[in-house]
Design a protein around this motif. Structure first.
Motif, mmCIF file in Angstrom:
data_model
loop_
_atom_site.group_PDB
_atom_site.id
_atom_site.type_symbol
_atom_site.label_atom_id
_atom_site.label_comp_id
_atom_site.label_asym_id
_atom_site.label_seq_id
_atom_site.Cartn_x
_atom_site.Cartn_y
_atom_site.Cartn_z
ATOM 1 N N GLN A 1 35.396 -52.720 8.393
ATOM 2 C CA GLN A 1 35.761 -53.157 7.047
ATOM 3 C C GLN A 1 36.898 -54.159 7.105
ATOM 4 O O GLN A 1 37.963 -53.952 6.551
ATOM 5 N N HIS B 1 36.990 -51.090 -0.272
ATOM 6 C CA HIS B 1 36.130 -50.139 -0.979
ATOM 7 C C HIS B 1 36.920 -49.498 -2.121
ATOM 8 O O HIS B 1 38.152 -49.529 -2.128
ATOM 9 N N SER C 1 37.149 -46.506 -2.554
ATOM 10 C CA SER C 1 37.714 -45.229 -2.091
ATOM 11 C C SER C 1 39.237 -45.252 -2.106
ATOM 12 O O SER C 1 39.882 -44.197 -2.066
ATOM 13 N N PHE D 1 32.013 -41.057 7.626
ATOM 14 C CA PHE D 1 33.154 -41.696 6.969
ATOM 15 C C PHE D 1 34.346 -40.782 7.228
ATOM 16 O O PHE D 1 34.248 -39.579 6.973
ATOM 17 N N ALA E 1 33.048 -36.709 -3.038
ATOM 18 C CA ALA E 1 33.275 -38.106 -3.411
ATOM 19 C C ALA E 1 32.013 -38.889 -3.072
ATOM 20 O O ALA E 1 31.248 -38.498 -2.179
ATOM 21 N N PHE E 2 31.801 -39.927 -3.819
ATOM 22 C CA PHE E 2 30.677 -40.813 -3.494
ATOM 23 C C PHE E 2 31.086 -42.253 -3.770
ATOM 24 O O PHE E 2 32.012 -42.508 -4.551
ATOM 25 N N GLY E 3 30.411 -43.169 -3.121
ATOM 26 C CA GLY E 3 30.694 -44.597 -3.329
ATOM 27 C C GLY E 3 29.409 -45.322 -3.644
ATOM 28 O O GLY E 3 28.692 -45.778 -2.756
ATOM 29 N N GLU F 1 33.318 -45.710 -7.402
ATOM 30 C CA GLU F 1 33.747 -44.514 -6.702
ATOM 31 C C GLU F 1 33.652 -43.329 -7.665
ATOM 32 O O GLU F 1 33.916 -43.477 -8.868
ATOM 33 N N GLN G 1 40.909 -42.907 -4.420
ATOM 34 C CA GLN G 1 40.901 -41.441 -4.251
ATOM 35 C C GLN G 1 42.302 -40.830 -4.242
ATOM 36 O O GLN G 1 42.628 -39.967 -5.070
ATOM 37 N N PRO H 1 26.504 -43.478 -0.325
ATOM 38 C CA PRO H 1 27.256 -42.729 0.679
ATOM 39 C C PRO H 1 28.128 -41.696 -0.034
ATOM 40 O O PRO H 1 28.684 -41.989 -1.094
ATOM 41 N N CYS H 2 28.219 -40.496 0.535
ATOM 42 C CA CYS H 2 28.954 -39.443 -0.161
ATOM 43 C C CYS H 2 29.334 -38.328 0.803
ATOM 44 O O CYS H 2 28.991 -38.372 1.987
ATOM 45 N N ARG I 1 35.017 -57.898 1.477
ATOM 46 C CA ARG I 1 34.859 -57.746 2.927
ATOM 47 C C ARG I 1 34.852 -59.125 3.557
ATOM 48 O O ARG I 1 34.351 -60.091 2.970
ATOM 49 N N GLN J 1 31.463 -51.698 -6.421
ATOM 50 C CA GLN J 1 31.151 -50.300 -6.141
ATOM 51 C C GLN J 1 31.605 -49.457 -7.321
ATOM 52 O O GLN J 1 32.338 -49.931 -8.195
ATOM 53 N N PHE K 1 36.858 -40.013 5.750
ATOM 54 C CA PHE K 1 37.493 -39.319 4.622
ATOM 55 C C PHE K 1 36.601 -38.273 3.973
ATOM 56 O O PHE K 1 36.974 -37.692 2.958
ATOM 57 N N VAL K 2 35.412 -38.046 4.552
ATOM 58 C CA VAL K 2 34.575 -36.942 4.058
ATOM 59 C C VAL K 2 34.093 -36.095 5.237
ATOM 60 O O VAL K 2 33.929 -36.583 6.348
HETATM 61 N N1 PHE Z 1 33.923 -46.122 0.731
HETATM 62 C C1 PHE Z 1 32.749 -46.043 1.521
HETATM 63 C C2 PHE Z 1 32.233 -47.460 1.821
HETATM 64 O O1 PHE Z 1 32.534 -48.345 1.100
HETATM 65 C C3 PHE Z 1 31.674 -45.259 0.814
HETATM 66 C C4 PHE Z 1 31.989 -43.816 0.566
HETATM 67 C C5 PHE Z 1 32.648 -43.426 -0.569
HETATM 68 C C6 PHE Z 1 31.597 -42.811 1.466
HETATM 69 C C7 PHE Z 1 32.924 -42.103 -0.836
HETATM 70 C C8 PHE Z 1 31.845 -41.508 1.238
HETATM 71 C C9 PHE Z 1 32.500 -41.141 0.102
HETATM 72 O O2 PHE Z 1 31.531 -47.656 2.779
#
Ligand code: PHE
Length: 336
Positions: free
Chosen positions: A162, A176, A178, A258, A303-305, A220, A181, A280-281, A204, A218, A260-261
């Motif tokens: 990234q 992102h 994220s 990821f 969490a999801f993105g 979040e 968060q 992604p989550c 990016r 995105q 963070f998850v």
């Molecule tokens: N932030 C991640 C990305 O941009 C996506 C993501 C968000 C994954 C939240 C898991 C949880 O690639």
């Protein structure tokens, strides 16, 4: 002393001066100079009293005639000059009402929301209905919120995936959403539960092509509560997708990494006869909760993105991500 010649000379001088007058003010002065109380002609009139009766009659006649001519000349010149002035003024203030009006730069048609923003608003409505709050965060972000607090330390290889643009002050264009968060966790501190979505622009350092943009969108999402499990995650994702697509799309969860998850997933949907990577989550990593000041033994979360740009592209069958940032009206008008 008054004589036929002096009357004649005065008259012809006066007429010449009148003729040469260039503006009305000059003419007014001239009238005073000739016919005023102390005017030249008036003075001559006064001298009539000093000549004998015979001459008085002769000069009187001449003077009257001269006076008449001067007056006539003055008033006709005055008319000419005022006509000229009026014409000049009209000329100067002339407006061509037949000119076509200025064309507006773009168009008279009312504007409309960008397709990304239309879908974003739709999603916000869906999430509000599920008890989520819509929040916002900075696009120029601290390294801490974009990486560090998400369990991506400086040495972590995930940073290379990234790459982005850094400011001289050491901040970065967030890679992102994220980054929201831990900001959101800090805000609630010790008072979960918490449900938020945070839509926005991310950046990016990419080689740009039809499916890779340097700037995209995105959304979040994050939910913190007691005993949150993957089951909750799947339930909310299904509800979301049903609302977006109007039916229950077939989904699959693949393991996804990821930092963070934990566990982390890629949620794919069956779309146009193939699997499409959309969401992604995962369950929020305990370390992230700690960074946010929340006790991971008491609280959990998911969490999801959501890839907003990608979702818009699949919904409207847009084949090139670059259209979305192009500001090209031929493209945008299709969504008004
Ligand atoms: N932030 C991640 C990305 O941009 C996506 C993501 C968000 C994954 C939240 C898991 C949880 O690639």
């Amino acid at each position: 002393m008054i004589s036929a010649e002096s009357v004649d000379k005065l008259k012809s001088d006066a007429l010449r001066l009148i003729e040469s007058a260039g503006d009305e003010n000059f003419l007014v002065d001239l009238r005073v100079k000739l016919l005023g109380k102390k005017g030249e002609l008036t003075q001559l009139m006064k001298q009539l009293g000093q000549v004998d009766a015979e001459q008085r009659k002769e000069f009187g006649g001449l003077l009257n005639k001269a006076k008449q001519e001067v007056e006539q000349s003055l008033s006709s010149k005055q008319k000419i000059l005022s006509d000229q002035a009026r014409r000049a003024k009209l000329e100067k203030e002339w407006i061509d009402v037949t000119l076509p009006k200025k064309q507006p730069l773009v168009s008279d048609a009312p504007g409309s929301l960008h397709p990304i923003f239309q879908v974003q608003q739709e999603l916000e409505d869906i999430f509000r209905g599920l008890g989520f709050t819509v929040v916002d965060g900075p696009e120029v972000e601290k390294e801490y919120y974009n990486f560090e607090a998400l369990n991506i330390p400086a040495t972590h290889p995930a940073r290379d995936m990234q790459d982005t643009i850094w400011t001289t002050a050491g901040d970065l264009l967030r890679t992102h959403t994220s980054s929201i968060q831990v900001r959101a966790l800090e805000n609630v501190k010790n008072t979960p539960p918490l449900r938020i979505v945070a839509p926005g622009k991310v950046f990016r350092y990419e080689r740009v092509d039809a499916s890779h943009g340097h700037t995209f969108y995105q959304m979040e999402g994050m939910m913190i509560d007691r005993e949150v499990t993957v089951g909750h995650l799947i339930y909310f994702m299904r509800t979301l997708l049903r609302q977006i697509f109007g039916f229950d799309p077939k989904i699959r969860l693949r393991p996804g990494y990821f930092p963070f998850v934990e566990p982390g997933f890629e949620l794919d949907i069956w779309f146009n006869e193939k699997w499409m990577e959309l969401l992604p989550c995962g369950l929020i990593h305990p370390k992230v909760l700690e960074y946010g000041g929340i006790d991971p033994d008491k609280w959990q979360g998911f969490a999801f993105g959501l890839g907003l740009s990608r979702l818009v592209m699949s919904r409207y069958k847009i084949n090139d991500i670059r259209h979305l940032q192009s500001s090209d009206l031929r493209f945008l008008r299709q969504f008004s």
